[in-house]
Design an enzyme around this catalytic site. Sequence first.
Site, mmCIF file in Angstrom:
data_model
loop_
_atom_site.group_PDB
_atom_site.id
_atom_site.type_symbol
_atom_site.label_atom_id
_atom_site.label_comp_id
_atom_site.label_asym_id
_atom_site.label_seq_id
_atom_site.Cartn_x
_atom_site.Cartn_y
_atom_site.Cartn_z
ATOM 1 N N HIS A 103 -21.115 -8.008 14.879
ATOM 2 C CA HIS A 103 -21.189 -9.328 15.500
ATOM 3 C C HIS A 103 -22.432 -9.382 16.396
ATOM 4 O O HIS A 103 -22.770 -8.396 17.058
ATOM 5 C CB HIS A 103 -19.957 -9.588 16.378
ATOM 6 C CG HIS A 103 -18.674 -9.756 15.624
ATOM 7 N ND1 HIS A 103 -18.589 -9.860 14.259
ATOM 8 C CD2 HIS A 103 -17.394 -9.858 16.084
ATOM 9 C CE1 HIS A 103 -17.328 -10.021 13.904
ATOM 10 N NE2 HIS A 103 -16.579 -10.015 14.989
ATOM 11 N N ARG B 90 -18.810 -18.073 12.484
ATOM 12 C CA ARG B 90 -18.797 -17.090 11.385
ATOM 13 C C ARG B 90 -20.074 -17.200 10.577
ATOM 14 O O ARG B 90 -20.486 -18.310 10.218
ATOM 15 C CB ARG B 90 -17.612 -17.365 10.472
ATOM 16 C CG ARG B 90 -17.454 -16.325 9.376
ATOM 17 C CD ARG B 90 -16.743 -15.078 9.818
ATOM 18 N NE ARG B 90 -15.396 -15.379 10.242
ATOM 19 C CZ ARG B 90 -14.642 -14.573 10.986
ATOM 20 N NH1 ARG B 90 -15.102 -13.404 11.395
ATOM 21 N NH2 ARG B 90 -13.431 -14.925 11.325
ATOM 22 N N SER C 188 0.811 -1.227 0.000
ATOM 23 C CA SER C 188 0.000 0.000 0.000
ATOM 24 C C SER C 188 0.841 1.272 0.000
ATOM 25 O O SER C 188 0.280 2.364 -0.155
ATOM 26 C CB SER C 188 -0.906 0.013 1.229
ATOM 27 O OG SER C 188 -1.841 -1.029 1.173
ATOM 28 N N CYS D 87 -12.904 -8.204 19.667
ATOM 29 C CA CYS D 87 -14.173 -7.510 19.409
ATOM 30 C C CYS D 87 -15.384 -8.157 20.089
ATOM 31 O O CYS D 87 -16.226 -7.465 20.663
ATOM 32 C CB CYS D 87 -14.405 -7.394 17.906
ATOM 33 S SG CYS D 87 -13.899 -8.829 16.978
ATOM 34 N N GLN E 174 -20.492 -14.101 14.051
ATOM 35 C CA GLN E 174 -19.522 -13.061 13.711
ATOM 36 C C GLN E 174 -19.454 -12.775 12.208
ATOM 37 O O GLN E 174 -19.393 -13.684 11.392
ATOM 38 C CB GLN E 174 -18.136 -13.462 14.241
ATOM 39 C CG GLN E 174 -18.137 -13.621 15.750
ATOM 40 C CD GLN E 174 -16.782 -13.896 16.373
ATOM 41 O OE1 GLN E 174 -16.714 -14.603 17.372
ATOM 42 N NE2 GLN E 174 -15.707 -13.353 15.832
HETATM 43 O O1 25A Z 1 -3.368 -11.190 13.849
HETATM 44 P P1 25A Z 1 -4.703 -10.754 14.331
HETATM 45 O O2 25A Z 1 -4.626 -9.819 15.491
HETATM 46 O O3 25A Z 1 -5.619 -11.913 14.609
HETATM 47 O O4 25A Z 1 -5.350 -9.908 13.129
HETATM 48 C C1 25A Z 1 -5.419 -10.396 11.796
HETATM 49 C C2 25A Z 1 -6.149 -9.428 10.898
HETATM 50 O O5 25A Z 1 -7.479 -9.302 11.376
HETATM 51 C C3 25A Z 1 -7.935 -7.985 11.129
HETATM 52 C C4 25A Z 1 -6.827 -7.179 10.508
HETATM 53 O O6 25A Z 1 -6.958 -7.236 9.055
HETATM 54 C C5 25A Z 1 -5.617 -7.987 10.903
HETATM 55 O O7 25A Z 1 -4.574 -7.823 9.964
HETATM 56 N N1 25A Z 1 -8.431 -7.540 12.427
HETATM 57 C C6 25A Z 1 -7.845 -7.491 13.623
HETATM 58 N N2 25A Z 1 -8.686 -7.093 14.585
HETATM 59 C C7 25A Z 1 -9.867 -6.916 13.980
HETATM 60 C C8 25A Z 1 -11.170 -6.524 14.392
HETATM 61 N N3 25A Z 1 -11.444 -6.241 15.677
HETATM 62 C C9 25A Z 1 -9.687 -7.181 12.601
HETATM 63 N N4 25A Z 1 -10.675 -7.073 11.717
HETATM 64 C C10 25A Z 1 -11.871 -6.702 12.183
HETATM 65 N N5 25A Z 1 -12.140 -6.444 13.476
HETATM 66 P P2 25A Z 1 -7.294 -5.960 8.126
HETATM 67 O O8 25A Z 1 -7.481 -6.429 6.741
HETATM 68 O O9 25A Z 1 -8.353 -5.116 8.731
HETATM 69 O O10 25A Z 1 -6.005 -5.099 8.167
HETATM 70 C C11 25A Z 1 -4.806 -5.513 7.708
HETATM 71 C C12 25A Z 1 -3.948 -4.214 7.741
HETATM 72 O O11 25A Z 1 -2.635 -4.603 8.097
HETATM 73 C C13 25A Z 1 -1.743 -4.137 7.083
HETATM 74 N N6 25A Z 1 -0.576 -4.974 6.957
HETATM 75 C C14 25A Z 1 -0.518 -6.271 6.601
HETATM 76 N N7 25A Z 1 0.758 -6.687 6.564
HETATM 77 C C15 25A Z 1 1.521 -5.653 6.909
HETATM 78 C C16 25A Z 1 0.665 -4.539 7.155
HETATM 79 N N8 25A Z 1 1.111 -3.349 7.502
HETATM 80 C C17 25A Z 1 2.465 -3.210 7.612
HETATM 81 N N9 25A Z 1 3.342 -4.196 7.411
HETATM 82 C C18 25A Z 1 2.918 -5.437 7.050
HETATM 83 N N10 25A Z 1 3.810 -6.407 6.836
HETATM 84 C C19 25A Z 1 -2.572 -4.163 5.847
HETATM 85 O O12 25A Z 1 -2.009 -3.327 4.855
HETATM 86 C C20 25A Z 1 -3.901 -3.644 6.325
HETATM 87 O O13 25A Z 1 -3.865 -2.242 6.431
HETATM 88 P P3 25A Z 1 -1.797 -3.952 3.376
HETATM 89 O O14 25A Z 1 -1.029 -2.877 2.642
HETATM 90 O O15 25A Z 1 -1.164 -5.293 3.471
HETATM 91 O O16 25A Z 1 -3.195 -4.171 2.794
HETATM 92 C C21 25A Z 1 -3.783 -3.282 1.876
HETATM 93 C C22 25A Z 1 -4.813 -4.008 1.093
HETATM 94 O O17 25A Z 1 -4.159 -5.079 0.377
HETATM 95 C C23 25A Z 1 -4.942 -6.255 0.342
HETATM 96 N N11 25A Z 1 -4.084 -7.390 0.785
HETATM 97 C C24 25A Z 1 -3.962 -7.869 2.027
HETATM 98 N N12 25A Z 1 -3.122 -8.929 2.043
HETATM 99 C C25 25A Z 1 -2.712 -9.121 0.774
HETATM 100 C C26 25A Z 1 -3.315 -8.138 -0.038
HETATM 101 N N13 25A Z 1 -3.082 -8.062 -1.344
HETATM 102 C C27 25A Z 1 -2.257 -8.953 -1.880
HETATM 103 N N14 25A Z 1 -1.652 -9.917 -1.184
HETATM 104 C C28 25A Z 1 -1.847 -10.036 0.141
HETATM 105 N N15 25A Z 1 -1.223 -11.000 0.835
HETATM 106 C C29 25A Z 1 -6.109 -6.017 1.203
HETATM 107 O O18 25A Z 1 -7.270 -5.897 0.404
HETATM 108 C C30 25A Z 1 -5.802 -4.732 1.961
HETATM 109 O O19 25A Z 1 -6.965 -3.975 2.116
HETATM 110 O O1 L14 Z 2 -8.409 -11.158 18.182
HETATM 111 O O2 L14 Z 2 -11.885 -13.224 12.646
HETATM 112 O O3 L14 Z 2 -9.075 -9.152 17.715
HETATM 113 O O4 L14 Z 2 -13.628 -12.280 13.545
HETATM 114 C C1 L14 Z 2 -10.904 -10.286 16.087
HETATM 115 C C2 L14 Z 2 -11.683 -10.706 14.892
HETATM 116 C C3 L14 Z 2 -9.278 -12.126 15.694
HETATM 117 C C4 L14 Z 2 -10.120 -12.556 14.498
HETATM 118 C C5 L14 Z 2 -8.930 -10.341 17.408
HETATM 119 C C6 L14 Z 2 -12.419 -12.592 13.536
HETATM 120 C C7 L14 Z 2 -9.457 -10.699 16.035
HETATM 121 C C8 L14 Z 2 -11.575 -12.179 14.701
#
Ligand code: 25A
Ligand code: L14
Length: 337
Positions: A246, A239, A43, A131, A158
């Site tokens: 949720h 889910r 991004s 969440c 969810q």
């Molecule tokens: O590990 P956890 O805590 O369980 O969380 C896992 C994921 O859950 C979401 C959040 O995803 C998180 O990454 N999440 C967590 N808590 C949440 C909640 N309460 C929750 N969702 C809902 N409710 P997300 O999609 O919302 O945000 C991801 C963000 O993280 C950035 N990111 C990823 N890798 C990174 C990074 N930033 C810095 N360094 C890194 N190495 C990610 O940015 C996004 O802002 P991005 O540039 O990777 O993504 C931009 C767009 O690109 C697309 N995309 C994503 N992955 C890929 C991709 N495109 C190509 N290849 C990919 N592998 C997506 O469409 C994204 O919008």
């Molecule tokens: O731990 O996939 O905050 O709905 C919350 C959203 C883990 C994944 C966390 C989901 C995330 C969860």
Amino acid sequence: MGSKEYNIAIAGVTGAVGRVFLSILEQRKFPIKNLIPLASHRSAGKTITFAGEEIEVRELNADSFKGIDIALFSAGASRSKEYAKYAVDSGAVVIDNSSAFRLDDDVPLIVPEVNRRDIDGHKGIIANPNCTTIIMVVAIKPVYDISPVKRIVVSTYQSVSGAGATGMTELEDQLREIICNKNSKVIPKIFPVQIANNVIPHIDVFYDNGYTKEEMKMVYETHKIMGDDSIKISATTVRVPVMTSHSESVMIETEDNVSIEQIRKALEEAEGVVLKDDFANEVYPTTLDSSGNDDVYVGRIRKDLSAENGISMWVVGDQLRKGAALNAVQIAEELIK
Ligand code: 25A
Ligand code: L14
């Protein structure tokens, strides 16, 4: 924190939660001097709009946090584990949305309506709970204040945006494939099986006890936020093919017999709760009520038929707002008070 306006960094700004961070900071007129949007290299160079201004997204790295006062992290647990320390070393306070630090002893786990005082003990990192846990404890705290909660049995419904921006894309793509291309079988990418037209009793990884990590987060995080490890909690997290918000079916057993009227009154007066409960007129909350809104909605309050001091209720909340970005911004507001 000295100044009256703050330098804010958002790690994961292009994700589902990141985008909501921008709109909530703007809506609540958080006093911002500079906003630094951070994401992955994918991004970097794109722009986001904040308060009418276009700002270029930078790649998150160790040097991202010079001069930052508050760093909001929502880029997944592995990014938080790697980069939060650089933010703390630069003098920023990190408010982390991931599961990386939530159960660490020296990291407060905060839902302002429940335990805002615990913020005081922070050492640079404050964790935002899961969440489903946030949404549940906002509804349970007013009951606990009437009579201690002894036991909770919860099932969740969810939405796909809980899995981030890619979760929403997956549901949309599968629905399009099924409806437009008349293709009844689609190949799942991020969910374990097809999510369109389906209900999946599996969120996050399985543990040896047969529960998932998402289910055990609800147990451990509720204990920590409520400051009461004696509450017996059993969760089933599921889910459903819904875009945002949720829903939770919650059974609460209290120490004393509490009347439905007392519970209704307490929830009506509670901070962050909207009571929408009138079964005689078929009034109850659904995800379309909560999506885009800040409050946790509660309805279907009734005596549980299986437990002497049991109450059942239906709880709904926008997990990108109160379940994530809004709760984190409320923590930031407490910090600068
Ligand atoms: O590990 P956890 O805590 O369980 O969380 C896992 C994921 O859950 C979401 C959040 O995803 C998180 O990454 N999440 C967590 N808590 C949440 C909640 N309460 C929750 N969702 C809902 N409710 P997300 O999609 O919302 O945000 C991801 C963000 O993280 C950035 N990111 C990823 N890798 C990174 C990074 N930033 C810095 N360094 C890194 N190495 C990610 O940015 C996004 O802002 P991005 O540039 O990777 O993504 C931009 C767009 O690109 C697309 N995309 C994503 N992955 C890929 C991709 N495109 C190509 N290849 C990919 N592998 C997506 O469409 C994204 O919008
Ligand atoms: O731990 O996939 O905050 O709905 C919350 C959203 C883990 C994944 C966390 C989901 C995330 C969860």
